[in-house]
Design a protein around this motif. Sequence first.
Motif, mmCIF file in Angstrom:
data_model
loop_
_atom_site.group_PDB
_atom_site.id
_atom_site.type_symbol
_atom_site.label_atom_id
_atom_site.label_comp_id
_atom_site.label_asym_id
_atom_site.label_seq_id
_atom_site.Cartn_x
_atom_site.Cartn_y
_atom_site.Cartn_z
ATOM 1 N N SER A 182 -1.424 10.030 -2.885
ATOM 2 C CA SER A 182 -0.470 10.759 -2.053
ATOM 3 C C SER A 182 0.168 9.840 -1.013
ATOM 4 C CB SER A 182 -1.175 11.915 -1.347
ATOM 5 O OG SER A 182 -2.104 11.418 -0.389
ATOM 6 N N VAL A 183 1.266 10.310 -0.422
ATOM 7 C CA VAL A 183 1.912 9.548 0.643
ATOM 8 C C VAL A 183 0.948 9.327 1.799
ATOM 9 C CG1 VAL A 183 3.767 9.566 2.373
ATOM 10 C CG2 VAL A 183 4.235 10.328 0.031
ATOM 11 N N ASP A 184 0.215 10.361 2.177
ATOM 12 C CA ASP A 184 -0.749 10.229 3.270
ATOM 13 C C ASP A 184 -1.803 9.179 2.970
ATOM 14 O OD1 ASP A 184 0.511 12.052 4.857
ATOM 15 O OD2 ASP A 184 -0.952 13.663 4.579
ATOM 16 N N ASN A 185 -2.274 9.146 1.730
ATOM 17 C CA ASN A 185 -3.283 8.150 1.357
ATOM 18 C C ASN A 185 -2.703 6.743 1.349
ATOM 19 O OD1 ASN A 185 -5.321 9.994 1.110
ATOM 20 N ND2 ASN A 185 -5.493 9.888 -1.113
ATOM 21 N N ARG A 186 -1.483 6.598 0.852
ATOM 22 C CA ARG A 186 -0.863 5.269 0.802
ATOM 23 C C ARG A 186 -0.507 4.767 2.192
ATOM 24 N NH1 ARG A 186 3.875 5.984 -1.719
ATOM 25 N NH2 ARG A 186 3.632 8.105 -2.514
ATOM 26 N N LEU A 187 -0.367 5.701 3.129
ATOM 27 C CA LEU A 187 -0.065 5.351 4.514
ATOM 28 C C LEU A 187 -1.338 5.147 5.341
ATOM 29 C CD1 LEU A 187 2.507 5.043 6.314
ATOM 30 C CD2 LEU A 187 2.278 7.465 6.872
ATOM 31 N N ARG A 188 -2.482 5.477 4.761
ATOM 32 C CA ARG A 188 -3.740 5.499 5.510
ATOM 33 C C ARG A 188 -4.075 4.151 6.149
ATOM 34 N NH1 ARG A 188 -7.742 9.121 5.210
ATOM 35 N NH2 ARG A 188 -6.886 9.959 3.255
ATOM 36 N N LEU A 189 -3.931 3.064 5.415
ATOM 37 C CA LEU A 189 -4.273 1.750 5.963
ATOM 38 C C LEU A 189 -3.412 1.435 7.185
ATOM 39 C CD1 LEU A 189 -5.751 -0.945 5.945
ATOM 40 C CD2 LEU A 189 -4.088 -1.781 4.258
ATOM 41 N N PHE B 40 0.835 -1.206 0.000
ATOM 42 C CA PHE B 40 0.000 0.000 0.000
ATOM 43 C C PHE B 40 0.869 1.254 0.000
ATOM 44 C CE2 PHE B 40 -3.601 -2.665 0.895
ATOM 45 C CZ PHE B 40 -4.689 -1.926 0.424
ATOM 46 N N LEU B 41 2.002 1.206 0.685
ATOM 47 C CA LEU B 41 2.878 2.366 0.792
ATOM 48 C C LEU B 41 3.702 2.604 -0.469
ATOM 49 C CD1 LEU B 41 3.861 4.582 2.733
ATOM 50 C CD2 LEU B 41 5.489 2.932 3.662
ATOM 51 N N THR B 42 3.841 1.590 -1.302
ATOM 52 C CA THR B 42 4.746 1.641 -2.452
ATOM 53 C C THR B 42 4.042 2.172 -3.696
ATOM 54 O OG1 THR B 42 6.000 -0.229 -1.572
ATOM 55 C CG2 THR B 42 6.279 0.276 -3.916
ATOM 56 N N ASP B 43 4.595 3.229 -4.278
ATOM 57 C CA ASP B 43 3.928 3.919 -5.385
ATOM 58 C C ASP B 43 3.627 3.013 -6.578
ATOM 59 O OD1 ASP B 43 6.608 3.639 -6.030
ATOM 60 O OD2 ASP B 43 6.980 5.780 -6.340
ATOM 61 N N TYR B 44 4.584 2.191 -7.000
ATOM 62 C CA TYR B 44 4.341 1.412 -8.215
ATOM 63 C C TYR B 44 3.452 0.185 -7.989
ATOM 64 C CZ TYR B 44 8.063 -2.016 -6.999
ATOM 65 O OH TYR B 44 8.834 -2.982 -6.413
ATOM 66 N N LEU B 45 3.310 -0.234 -6.731
ATOM 67 C CA LEU B 45 2.405 -1.346 -6.427
ATOM 68 C C LEU B 45 1.005 -0.873 -6.061
ATOM 69 C CD1 LEU B 45 4.777 -3.624 -4.301
ATOM 70 C CD2 LEU B 45 3.966 -4.045 -6.631
#
Length: 369
Positions: A203-210, A188-193
């Motif tokens: 965004s970083v915040d969204n990818r970190l949300r979970l 979830f944190l990784t942009d290409y995945l």
Amino acid sequence: MNYHQLYSTFNFKDKTIDNRFVVAPMTRISAEDDGRANVTMKKYYERYAKGGFSTVISEGIYPDDKNSQGYYNQPGLANGSHTESWKPVVDAVQDNGALFIAQIMHAGGQSQGNPYTNETIAPSAVAPKGEQLEFYGGEGSFPQPRAMTEEDINQTKEAFVQSCLRAKEAGFDGVELHGANGYLLDQFLTDYLNQRDDQYGGSVDNRLRLIVELIEDVREVVGNEYIVGIRISQAKVADGEHKWAGGEKEAEQIFTKLGVTSLDYIHVTDADGAQPSFGEETRTLAQAAKEFSHLPVIANGQLGDPEKAETVLNNNEADLISIGTGALANPDLPHKVKKGIKLEEFDFQNTLLPKAYVKEHELEKELTP
């Protein structure tokens, strides 16, 4: 050398440990076929506690009987029988003076062995880079996973929560959420995945949300006095060269956000925990985690040399040192260092069954004053 920092005390909540040596979580694939812990695992973990490590972090433990398991013979905390099977293992570690923390891991798209299903799930329908690990029973490229629905995300969060409750019931001193090495939370944190266009992508915040939601969900059920940590890395099992696209600035965003959660510590792992992680003259990953989060940090990555580990602690880049292959070769490493006994080199052939812990009586004789 007087390793003052390595042998100083440290407080985890209301628990005081007598040194800064931590056994790193390492995949062992030695559980029963159905995920129950067993006598082999008891001997494996007990040996580190007898060897002087103040804290032991378990291998990654899968939390549900759906899509989370990553390897055949990986242990679980997905049901009551798993919980009961861990109790004698936990007792053996704690009876010998060490804290025992359960690492909870969902493999996501990086799963390569799951008897519950042939399907893998991930943030997006993007296969991990690289090849499966033959050493752990994999073969060939990773299949394309199914993109998770909102229902999948909610089910996964609940699985983590219930698994953490089972860890507490089994007697573990705390839990560590596995957000590193390319497993689900890191996906979830990784942009290409993560190519989602909802609140969990972009965004970083969204990818970190979970991760942030999960930390708070777990904290709510385990209580304020229970240890809750997380493991974070840039590199992955299947993509060892990966770096965050935003470099040190992205690290600042990630660790600052984690620092305002209810976490008790951050455990970072890098190829070399004492080297700059974002290019020349930048911070180490541990230093970035500590400075930006203001939380206690466990550093990992080729830190089995006590002089190197002592320097990291002296430089205030981390609070504790976790050791992987060095611990496999020397499950009594803290005792050996204290007594000035030469450390054994890591031998890959002994990874699954380190000879040192099955020859326990020989080591005890050697360490007797």
